[in-house]
Design a protein around this motif. Structure first.
Motif, PDB file in Angstrom:
ATOM      1  N   ARG A 213       0.848  -1.187   0.000  1.00  0.00           N
ATOM      2  CA  ARG A 213       0.000   0.000   0.000  1.00  0.00           C
ATOM      3  C   ARG A 213       0.883   1.236   0.000  1.00  0.00           C
ATOM      4  NH1 ARG A 213      -3.572  -3.356   3.164  1.00  0.00           N
ATOM      5  NH2 ARG A 213      -5.762  -3.070   2.532  1.00  0.00           N
ATOM      6  N   GLY A 214       0.330   2.333  -0.514  1.00  0.00           N
ATOM      7  CA  GLY A 214       1.085   3.572  -0.508  1.00  0.00           C
ATOM      8  C   GLY A 214       0.187   4.771  -0.719  1.00  0.00           C
ATOM      9  N   GLU A 215       0.798   5.933  -0.623  1.00  0.00           N
ATOM     10  CA  GLU A 215       0.097   7.190  -0.834  1.00  0.00           C
ATOM     11  C   GLU A 215       0.945   8.038  -1.762  1.00  0.00           C
ATOM     12  OE1 GLU A 215      -0.603  11.197   1.805  1.00  0.00           O
ATOM     13  OE2 GLU A 215      -1.233   9.300   2.717  1.00  0.00           O
ATOM     14  N   ARG A 216       0.308   8.688  -2.720  1.00  0.00           N
ATOM     15  CA  ARG A 216       1.043   9.553  -3.616  1.00  0.00           C
ATOM     16  C   ARG A 216       0.246  10.812  -3.910  1.00  0.00           C
ATOM     17  NH1 ARG A 216       3.113   6.497  -7.371  1.00  0.00           N
ATOM     18  NH2 ARG A 216       1.928   4.555  -7.207  1.00  0.00           N
ATOM     19  N   ARG A 217       0.947  11.836  -4.347  1.00  0.00           N
ATOM     20  CA  ARG A 217       0.326  13.104  -4.712  1.00  0.00           C
ATOM     21  C   ARG A 217       0.392  13.257  -6.225  1.00  0.00           C
ATOM     22  NH1 ARG A 217       2.177  18.698  -4.823  1.00  0.00           N
ATOM     23  NH2 ARG A 217       0.559  20.134  -4.080  1.00  0.00           N
ATOM     24  N   LEU A 218      -0.732  13.567  -6.829  1.00  0.00           N
ATOM     25  CA  LEU A 218      -0.823  13.723  -8.273  1.00  0.00           C
ATOM     26  C   LEU A 218      -1.316  15.126  -8.599  1.00  0.00           C
ATOM     27  CD1 LEU A 218      -2.631  10.337  -8.971  1.00  0.00           C
ATOM     28  CD2 LEU A 218      -0.231  10.827  -9.506  1.00  0.00           C
ATOM     29  N   LEU A 219      -0.812  15.686  -9.691  1.00  0.00           N
ATOM     30  CA  LEU A 219      -1.242  16.988 -10.170  1.00  0.00           C
ATOM     31  C   LEU A 219      -1.826  16.832 -11.567  1.00  0.00           C
ATOM     32  CD1 LEU A 219       1.834  19.181  -9.126  1.00  0.00           C
ATOM     33  CD2 LEU A 219      -0.291  18.838  -7.864  1.00  0.00           C
ATOM     34  N   LEU A 220      -2.949  17.484 -11.804  1.00  0.00           N
ATOM     35  CA  LEU A 220      -3.595  17.462 -13.116  1.00  0.00           C
ATOM     36  C   LEU A 220      -3.893  18.898 -13.535  1.00  0.00           C
ATOM     37  CD1 LEU A 220      -4.991  14.972 -11.246  1.00  0.00           C
ATOM     38  CD2 LEU A 220      -5.870  14.379 -13.506  1.00  0.00           C
ATOM     39  N   SER A 221      -3.769  19.149 -14.839  1.00  0.00           N
ATOM     40  CA  SER A 221      -4.063  20.469 -15.390  1.00  0.00           C
ATOM     41  C   SER A 221      -5.156  20.349 -16.432  1.00  0.00           C
ATOM     42  CB  SER A 221      -2.811  21.092 -16.030  1.00  0.00           C
ATOM     43  OG  SER A 221      -1.819  21.310 -15.043  1.00  0.00           O
ATOM     44  N   PHE A 222      -6.033  21.354 -16.468  1.00  0.00           N
ATOM     45  CA  PHE A 222      -7.164  21.340 -17.394  1.00  0.00           C
ATOM     46  C   PHE A 222      -6.672  21.692 -18.791  1.00  0.00           C
ATOM     47  CE2 PHE A 222     -11.377  22.972 -18.941  1.00  0.00           C
ATOM     48  CZ  PHE A 222     -12.052  21.779 -18.775  1.00  0.00           C
ATOM     49  N   ASP A 225     -11.224  19.995 -22.786  1.00  0.00           N
ATOM     50  CA  ASP A 225     -12.347  19.554 -21.957  1.00  0.00           C
ATOM     51  C   ASP A 225     -11.961  18.379 -21.067  1.00  0.00           C
ATOM     52  OD1 ASP A 225     -12.020  17.670 -23.916  1.00  0.00           O
ATOM     53  OD2 ASP A 225     -14.126  17.552 -24.495  1.00  0.00           O
ATOM     54  N   GLU A 226     -10.641  18.213 -20.800  1.00  0.00           N
ATOM     55  CA  GLU A 226     -10.193  17.101 -19.977  1.00  0.00           C
ATOM     56  C   GLU A 226      -9.049  17.536 -19.087  1.00  0.00           C
ATOM     57  OE1 GLU A 226      -8.643  13.931 -22.379  1.00  0.00           O
ATOM     58  OE2 GLU A 226      -7.341  15.258 -23.519  1.00  0.00           O
ATOM     59  N   PHE A 227      -8.765  16.707 -18.088  1.00  0.00           N
ATOM     60  CA  PHE A 227      -7.628  16.941 -17.204  1.00  0.00           C
ATOM     61  C   PHE A 227      -6.514  15.962 -17.598  1.00  0.00           C
ATOM     62  CE2 PHE A 227     -10.677  19.163 -14.633  1.00  0.00           C
ATOM     63  CZ  PHE A 227      -9.929  20.122 -13.955  1.00  0.00           C
ATOM     64  N   LEU A 228      -5.275  16.490 -17.684  1.00  0.00           N
ATOM     65  CA  LEU A 228      -4.106  15.684 -18.007  1.00  0.00           C
ATOM     66  C   LEU A 228      -3.100  15.762 -16.869  1.00  0.00           C
ATOM     67  CD1 LEU A 228      -3.607  16.738 -21.753  1.00  0.00           C
ATOM     68  CD2 LEU A 228      -4.782  14.696 -20.873  1.00  0.00           C
ATOM     69  N   PHE A 229      -2.296  14.722 -16.723  1.00  0.00           N
ATOM     70  CA  PHE A 229      -1.352  14.647 -15.610  1.00  0.00           C
ATOM     71  C   PHE A 229      -0.085  15.447 -15.918  1.00  0.00           C
ATOM     72  CE2 PHE A 229      -4.144  11.101 -15.020  1.00  0.00           C
ATOM     73  CZ  PHE A 229      -4.290  11.010 -13.652  1.00  0.00           C
ATOM     74  N   SER A 230       0.344  16.222 -14.936  1.00  0.00           N
ATOM     75  CA  SER A 230       1.540  17.040 -15.070  1.00  0.00           C
ATOM     76  C   SER A 230       2.047  17.361 -13.653  1.00  0.00           C
ATOM     77  CB  SER A 230       1.214  18.338 -15.823  1.00  0.00           C
ATOM     78  OG  SER A 230       2.316  19.197 -15.870  1.00  0.00           O
ATOM     79  N   PRO A 231       3.331  17.194 -13.399  1.00  0.00           N
ATOM     80  CA  PRO A 231       4.429  16.924 -14.318  1.00  0.00           C
ATOM     81  C   PRO A 231       4.790  15.434 -14.461  1.00  0.00           C
ATOM     82  CG  PRO A 231       5.312  17.524 -12.184  1.00  0.00           C
ATOM     83  CD  PRO A 231       3.815  17.570 -12.055  1.00  0.00           C
ATOM     84  N   SER A 232       4.082  14.535 -13.768  1.00  0.00           N
ATOM     85  CA  SER A 232       4.426  13.107 -13.870  1.00  0.00           C
ATOM     86  C   SER A 232       3.153  12.278 -13.774  1.00  0.00           C
ATOM     87  CB  SER A 232       5.409  12.698 -12.771  1.00  0.00           C
ATOM     88  OG  SER A 232       4.778  12.777 -11.484  1.00  0.00           O
ATOM     89  N   LEU A 233       3.273  11.032 -14.189  1.00  0.00           N
ATOM     90  CA  LEU A 233       2.153  10.088 -14.187  1.00  0.00           C
ATOM     91  C   LEU A 233       2.149   9.191 -12.956  1.00  0.00           C
ATOM     92  CD1 LEU A 233       2.421   9.112 -17.938  1.00  0.00           C
ATOM     93  CD2 LEU A 233       0.356  10.065 -16.906  1.00  0.00           C
ATOM     94  N   MET A 234       3.268   9.095 -12.274  1.00  0.00           N
ATOM     95  CA  MET A 234       3.404   8.145 -11.172  1.00  0.00           C
ATOM     96  C   MET A 234       3.487   8.897  -9.835  1.00  0.00           C
ATOM     97  SD  MET A 234       3.421   5.180 -12.691  1.00  0.00           S
ATOM     98  CE  MET A 234       4.124   4.001 -11.550  1.00  0.00           C
TER      99      MET A 234
END
Length: 234
Positions: A213-222, A225-234
């Motif tokens: 198990r783990g916890e991670r922080r993800l950032l997405l930018s609009f 009409d969709e949100f994409l991952f930035s600056p990483s996918l993992m």
């Protein structure tokens, strides 16, 4: 002394009175909403969703995102020229589930409204930005479970590198892989989303079983009409 005829007249009058009251109860709110303009009607439409579950379809998921409770606040409405389109800006507090995954969010929601059948209704759903974020998160979860590099690359922003590194290499080695998400906690900003993901990976390596198990922080930018991952996918 009242006669049978008198009672019949009284009963008939009572029925007419009740029918008139029911008619007024149905139409007066509409007349008041029209008199107050689209702003009040749109605010009312959003607040009325709080009395029942909000169901948001998520592409690729067998079940919709369903609220256990949610609340819109600080609602403002901008009506476009022509009076047939508008956009509501609000804060949204949401607690719900996508299948077995808990989903919580707080932050800014923007809801386009259009006129249909003489009424103001959401153009798509009452929480399109939350729906888009969770759709991206679920697409990423499925791609990780399948170790699908191309699927992950489609979710990457313009400056986001594709999958790679030790974590990706280890994920690909796991057999009978199950990448589950226990919770997503989403903070919706004006143009971005910050997500805390609680994940669980199960399967087997050649030498031992895997259950981490783990916890991670993800950032997405609009984007569009969709949100994409930035600056990483993992």
């Amino acid at each position: 002394m009242s006669t049978t005829q008198d009672w019949s007249r009284f009963g008939g009058g009572l029925i007419v009175f009740l029918a008139l009251g029911a008619t007024l109860a149905l139409f007066i709110p509409r007349f008041l909403g029209a008199a107050a303009g689209p702003e009040l009607e749109i605010i009312t439409a959003l607040k009325e969703t709080e009395s029942s579950s909000l169901w948001l379809p998520v592409r690729g998921a067998p079940q919709p995102l369903k609220s256990q409770k949610h609340r819109f606040a600080r609602i403002t409405v901008n009506v476009a020229p022509g009076g047939q389109r508008a956009e509501a800006h609000a804060t949204l507090d949401f607690e719900g589930t996508l299948g077995d995954t808990r989903v919580g969010t707080a932050g800014v929601e923007r809801v386009p409204f259009v006129v249909r059948g003489g009424k103001w209704v959401p153009e798509t759903t009452a929480a399109p930005r939350l729906q888009a974020v969770v759709t991206a998160l679920e697409s990423r979860r499925r791609a990780l479970q399948a170790a699908d590099a191309e699927g992950l690359e489609r979710l990457a922003g313009p400056d986001t590198p594709g999958p790679g590194g030790p974590e990706w290499a280890r994920l690909r080695q796991v057999r009978a892989r199950a990448y589950q998400v226990e919770a997503w906690y989403v903070r919706l900003e004006r143009d971005d989303a910050v997500v805390t993901e609680h994940w669980r990976l199960r399967g087997a390596l050649p030498a031992k079983p895997v259950d981490t198990r783990g916890e991670r922080r993800l950032l997405l930018s609009f984007s569009g009409d969709e949100f994409l991952f930035s600056p990483s996918l993992m």
